[in-house]
Design a protein around this motif. Sequence first.
Motif, PDB file in Angstrom:
ATOM      1  N   LEU A 133      41.368   4.685 -33.778  1.00  0.00           N
ATOM      2  CA  LEU A 133      42.215   5.868 -33.654  1.00  0.00           C
ATOM      3  C   LEU A 133      41.777   6.992 -34.588  1.00  0.00           C
ATOM      4  CD1 LEU A 133      45.763   4.229 -33.495  1.00  0.00           C
ATOM      5  CD2 LEU A 133      44.501   5.264 -31.606  1.00  0.00           C
ATOM      6  N   GLY A 134      41.001   6.685 -35.605  1.00  0.00           N
ATOM      7  CA  GLY A 134      40.605   7.699 -36.576  1.00  0.00           C
ATOM      8  C   GLY A 134      41.678   7.973 -37.604  1.00  0.00           C
ATOM      9  N   LEU A 135      42.527   6.989 -37.884  1.00  0.00           N
ATOM     10  CA  LEU A 135      43.613   7.162 -38.844  1.00  0.00           C
ATOM     11  C   LEU A 135      43.333   6.494 -40.176  1.00  0.00           C
ATOM     12  CD1 LEU A 135      46.674   6.569 -36.474  1.00  0.00           C
ATOM     13  CD2 LEU A 135      45.740   8.751 -37.260  1.00  0.00           C
ATOM     14  N   CYS A 136      42.181   5.851 -40.319  1.00  0.00           N
ATOM     15  CA  CYS A 136      41.831   5.200 -41.575  1.00  0.00           C
ATOM     16  C   CYS A 136      41.232   6.206 -42.556  1.00  0.00           C
ATOM     17  CB  CYS A 136      40.825   4.073 -41.330  1.00  0.00           C
ATOM     18  SG  CYS A 136      41.510   2.682 -40.426  1.00  0.00           S
ATOM     19  N   PRO A 137      41.350   5.961 -43.851  1.00  0.00           N
ATOM     20  CA  PRO A 137      40.702   6.832 -44.837  1.00  0.00           C
ATOM     21  C   PRO A 137      39.190   6.847 -44.648  1.00  0.00           C
ATOM     22  CG  PRO A 137      42.310   5.402 -45.885  1.00  0.00           C
ATOM     23  CD  PRO A 137      42.173   4.910 -44.484  1.00  0.00           C
ATOM     24  N   GLY A 138      38.586   7.983 -44.905  1.00  0.00           N
ATOM     25  CA  GLY A 138      37.145   8.119 -44.747  1.00  0.00           C
ATOM     26  C   GLY A 138      36.369   7.355 -45.802  1.00  0.00           C
ATOM     27  N   THR A 139      35.138   7.019 -45.480  1.00  0.00           N
ATOM     28  CA  THR A 139      34.272   6.266 -46.409  1.00  0.00           C
ATOM     29  C   THR A 139      32.939   6.997 -46.569  1.00  0.00           C
ATOM     30  OG1 THR A 139      33.481   4.921 -44.561  1.00  0.00           O
ATOM     31  CG2 THR A 139      35.323   4.064 -45.851  1.00  0.00           C
ATOM     32  N   ARG A 140      33.004   8.284 -46.800  1.00  0.00           N
ATOM     33  CA  ARG A 140      31.772   9.058 -46.987  1.00  0.00           C
ATOM     34  C   ARG A 140      31.252   8.839 -48.406  1.00  0.00           C
ATOM     35  NH1 ARG A 140      35.367  12.115 -44.103  1.00  0.00           N
ATOM     36  NH2 ARG A 140      34.697  12.788 -42.039  1.00  0.00           N
ATOM     37  N   ILE A 141      30.151   8.100 -48.504  1.00  0.00           N
ATOM     38  CA  ILE A 141      29.595   7.722 -49.803  1.00  0.00           C
ATOM     39  C   ILE A 141      28.122   8.122 -49.837  1.00  0.00           C
ATOM     40  CG2 ILE A 141      29.106   5.801 -51.370  1.00  0.00           C
ATOM     41  CD1 ILE A 141      31.432   4.317 -50.149  1.00  0.00           C
ATOM     42  N   SER A 142      27.705   8.683 -50.948  1.00  0.00           N
ATOM     43  CA  SER A 142      26.309   9.047 -51.154  1.00  0.00           C
ATOM     44  C   SER A 142      25.943   8.757 -52.605  1.00  0.00           C
ATOM     45  CB  SER A 142      26.091  10.540 -50.840  1.00  0.00           C
ATOM     46  OG  SER A 142      24.748  10.906 -51.076  1.00  0.00           O
TER      47      SER A 142
END
Length: 254
Positions: A133-142
């Motif tokens: 659904l796209g309701l989870c927290p994002g996991t953008r990691i670098s």
Amino acid sequence: MALAQLRNYRVHASTEQIAKALEGRWSREHLFSLAHELKAYDFASEQIARLDAEIEGRLEAMRVFDKRPEANANKGRRKNTLAFDGRRALMNWCGVDLTEVPGIDVGTALKILSELGSSLTRFATAKHFCSWLGLCPGTRISGNKKLSGASKRIPNRVARALKLAALGLSRSRCAMGAYYRKLALRMGSPKAITAVAHKLARIVHAMLSGQASYVKEDQARHEARYRERAIKALQKRAQELGLTLSPQAVPAQP
């Protein structure tokens, strides 16, 4: 007076007030415009009735159960609702009454079930469902550094319906409404809407996958549980600091 008696039940003005407002000199162009608008209204009403009949027939063809939902005073007839008993039809299709969940009415439940079907067993867990659904927290990691925790922007109709349901809980006197208001004060309305929609998605997944049924909880019980958790957290923090908390009566305000 005959026209005034045909007023809609939502109109607060009395029959006498409407009859007095209808008095006057009506020119030919006014009557023509009124007749044209009446035909347009009748046409729209006829089309809506045909659509309701088609939806009712499709739901009856997919009927699996024979259940009757319990009476719910908070789920009365609303504007633009179905002409038939949509709660019972949807319950006889999927086996559960999604309208028991705060914020989800017949229209929202119909949108969810029409998009997902009557079972969510294809999603292994609620986490998989919320991620879809796209309701989870994002996991953008670098570079082992978290860049953003914003949820994904996914054009999902079910997620949009759940967010609208979450927004409708802003003034609700239920546990879910109190949960929304606490989050809105701490993180703002946009993030609170996403968080409550995530919670609603987990409830919907549990109900449609047969894992659990929804248990109603009022605002007073929610506030009591929140207070208990807050006290336990404070006691644990005080114990770590070598302190002891003792209850103290709060003086009444003058």
